[in-house]
Design an enzyme around this catalytic site. Structure first.
Site, PDB file in Angstrom:
ATOM      1  CE  LYS A 105      -2.963   0.630   3.315  1.00  0.00           C
ATOM      2  NZ  LYS A 105      -3.027   2.055   4.414  1.00  0.00           N
ATOM      3  CB  SER A 106       3.869   2.427   2.035  1.00  0.00           C
ATOM      4  OG  SER A 106       3.244   2.183   3.326  1.00  0.00           O
ATOM      5  N   GLY A 119      -4.918   8.180   5.506  1.00  0.00           N
ATOM      6  CA  GLY A 119      -3.958   9.026   6.193  1.00  0.00           C
ATOM      7  C   GLY A 119      -2.947   9.294   5.366  1.00  0.00           C
ATOM      8  NE  ARG A 164      -5.436   8.220  10.639  1.00  0.00           N
ATOM      9  CZ  ARG A 164      -5.021   7.238   9.920  1.00  0.00           C
ATOM     10  NH1 ARG A 164      -5.664   6.940   9.047  1.00  0.00           N
ATOM     11  NH2 ARG A 164      -3.671   7.025  10.094  1.00  0.00           N
ATOM     12  CD  GLN A 197       0.509   8.169   7.099  1.00  0.00           C
ATOM     13  OE1 GLN A 197      -0.001   9.206   8.183  1.00  0.00           O
ATOM     14  NE2 GLN A 197      -0.211   7.305   6.809  1.00  0.00           N
ATOM     15  CG  ASP A 218       0.444  -0.028   9.250  1.00  0.00           C
ATOM     16  OD1 ASP A 218       0.033   0.677  10.011  1.00  0.00           O
ATOM     17  OD2 ASP A 218       0.952   0.275   8.200  1.00  0.00           O
ATOM     18  CE  LYS A 238      -0.324   3.749  12.110  1.00  0.00           C
ATOM     19  NZ  LYS A 238       0.265   4.249  10.880  1.00  0.00           N
ATOM     20  NE  ARG A 253      -5.097   0.031  13.033  1.00  0.00           N
ATOM     21  CZ  ARG A 253      -4.290   0.080  11.831  1.00  0.00           C
ATOM     22  NH1 ARG A 253      -2.829   0.184  12.089  1.00  0.00           N
ATOM     23  NH2 ARG A 253      -4.942   0.491  10.692  1.00  0.00           N
ATOM     24  NE  ARG A 286      -2.540  -1.890   8.412  1.00  0.00           N
ATOM     25  CZ  ARG A 286      -1.979  -2.349   7.211  1.00  0.00           C
ATOM     26  NH1 ARG A 286      -2.285  -3.468   6.885  1.00  0.00           N
ATOM     27  NH2 ARG A 286      -1.836  -1.322   6.425  1.00  0.00           N
TER      28      ARG A 286
END
Length: 441
Positions: free
Chosen positions: A29-30, A103, A132, A179, A328, A355, A359, A401
């Protein structure tokens, strides 16, 4: 596990059975986000093979299209073509840029758009994204001359960005976050002088690797590669990108494979970037049966296949510099800890509270409902393994997740479970439930 969707948001998870076979997880994904972003501001065409066709990268693509970039339709198994507009070619959109639940999209866009002199942008997203924190990006960008406004003194979207000519300098980031770092590197590409970004700990380095491949003048130095210097003035040029499988998605199969009795799985084509392989180090600490096969390199990123087999697990303790390299994977590691022989500890992980959900709180709630012995702390969890988990009503609380972590926990429970919000998995792994059905024996 027989997996049956009984409603759009409720899924029955049947306990028991084994797991075996081969699986190829979706593209990282990144890397997918960055390939789209960097391709859009490059000159010429970028082709992307293996791009993750999930909701978060779709949000990035939609925002870029709204600003004039041409991006071909994104479908599983198809090469994506991006026609770049150049470093300063993104145009004002006609509407608010919708970043969805992503995000990465909103934070990297802040860096990119803050440097778009003379143009105005508004960034927003879904209810979760609007909660966020964004000042972690906005404040260091302000030190470069950015003008960003939003709710709670700029900490929450919607965010208004008034593009400026930014100035270079030495910028320390408030947290070790890829990020935040990536937003500053994007802003630095067109600043009026060199910019050095210094992190408190080394976070994932996909942006540094890919920006250099596109032609940016970027140097990495300092202890553990925590100092990244960008000298502006270099154009970016379109590239052919091959996206490896996402180790964060592979993590669910790695943990399931070492926990489910008799399991043997091979996860193919997984990215093994050393800034992302903290999960493998923890599994090694647990004495899990994990092998790396077929090591090779694709587009500057190390890749390999991972074979896992079930076996007894020792408890683990994680903290400090390893946390950014597996942030993650903490939800699925919390599940693993429930089946270790002893007490496991996770600390220095307060980042998990900001996140898609909190979480730490969500995993504590859901695993406690299953009978786990777990204590929640301000910056982590203490989990005492060895208690039998029981099937029950579970809730992803809209977090992808969490949804997939609870699916693994439900496999190992006594009695069936029902999961509300299972569709959240589509944010990063659209075919997760199909793969689970196929691998279950």
């Amino acid at each position: 596990m027989s997996v049956t969707s009984t409603a759009s948001s409720s899924r029955e998870l049947r306990a028991g059975g084994g797991l075996s076979g081969t699986v190829r997880v979706p593209g990282d994904k990144s890397i997918s986000h960055r390939a789209l972003l960097f391709g859009a501001i490059a000159e010429g065409v970028t082709t992307i093979e293996g791009l993750l066709p999930a909701e978060d990268p779709m949000s990035t693509a939609a925002c870029l299209r709204a600003m004039g970039a041409t991006i071909s339709p994104i479908h599983a198994g198809q090469i994506v073509r991006v026609e770049g507009v150049g470093l300063d070619g993104l145009q004002e959109p006609q509407d608010v840029l919708d970043c969805g639940n992503s995000g990465t999209t909103i934070r990297l866009m802040l860096g990119l758009l803050a440097a778009s002199k003379g143009r105005h942008f508004v960034l927003s997203g879904d209810a979760s994204l609007r909660r966020r924190p964004m000042n972690r990006v906005g404040q260091p960008l302000t030190m470069m001359g950015a003008k960003i406004k939003g709710r709670s003194n700029g900490d929450f979207a919607p965010l208004a960005v008034s593009g400026q000519k930014l100035r270079g300098g030495v910028i320390g980031t408030p947290v070790a976050s890829a990020q935040v770092k990536s937003a500053l590197l994007l802003a630095a590409l067109t600043a009026d002088g060199a910019t050095t970004v210094i992190e408190p700990a080394h976070s994932r380095d996909h942006s540094e690797r890919m920006l250099r491949a596109f032609g940016a003048d970027l140097e990495v130095g300092g202890e553990m590669g925590r100092h990244i210097r960008v000298s502006p003035g270099q154009k970016l040029y379109g590239q052919n990108i091959v996206v490896p499988g996402d180790i964060s998605s592979a993590a669910f199969w790695l943990v399931a494979g070492v926990l489910v009795p008799g399991a043997e799985l091979v996860v193919e084509n997984v990215g093994l970037n050393p800034t992302r392989t903290g999960i493998l180090e923890v599994l090694q600490q647990m004495e899990a049966r994990v092998e790396v096969l077929n090591r090779h390199e694709v587009a500057g990123e190390p890749v390999g296949d991972l074979r896992v087999r079930q076996g007894p697990l020792k408890p683990f303790s994680i903290n400090g510099d390893i946390i950014p390299r597996l942030v993650d994977e903490v939800p699925i590691l919390a599940v693993a800890a429930c089946f270790c022989d002893g007490e496991s500890k996770i600390t220095d992980a307060s980042e998990l509270r900001v996140k898609e959900t909190d979480r730490l709180a969500v995993m504590t709630r859901q695993l406690t409902a299953m009978g786990a012995d777990i204590d929640e702390h301000a910056d982590g969890l203490t989990i005492r393994g060895g208690r039998t988990l029981r099937g029950t009503d579970l809730d992803s609380e809209t977090d992808h997740r969490v949804a997939m972590s609870l699916a693994v926990a439900a496999l190992l429970a006594e009695g069936d479970s029902r999961l509300t919000g299972s569709e959240a998995a589509a944010v990063s792994y659209p075919n997760f439930w199909d793969d689970l059905e196929r691998l279950h024996r």
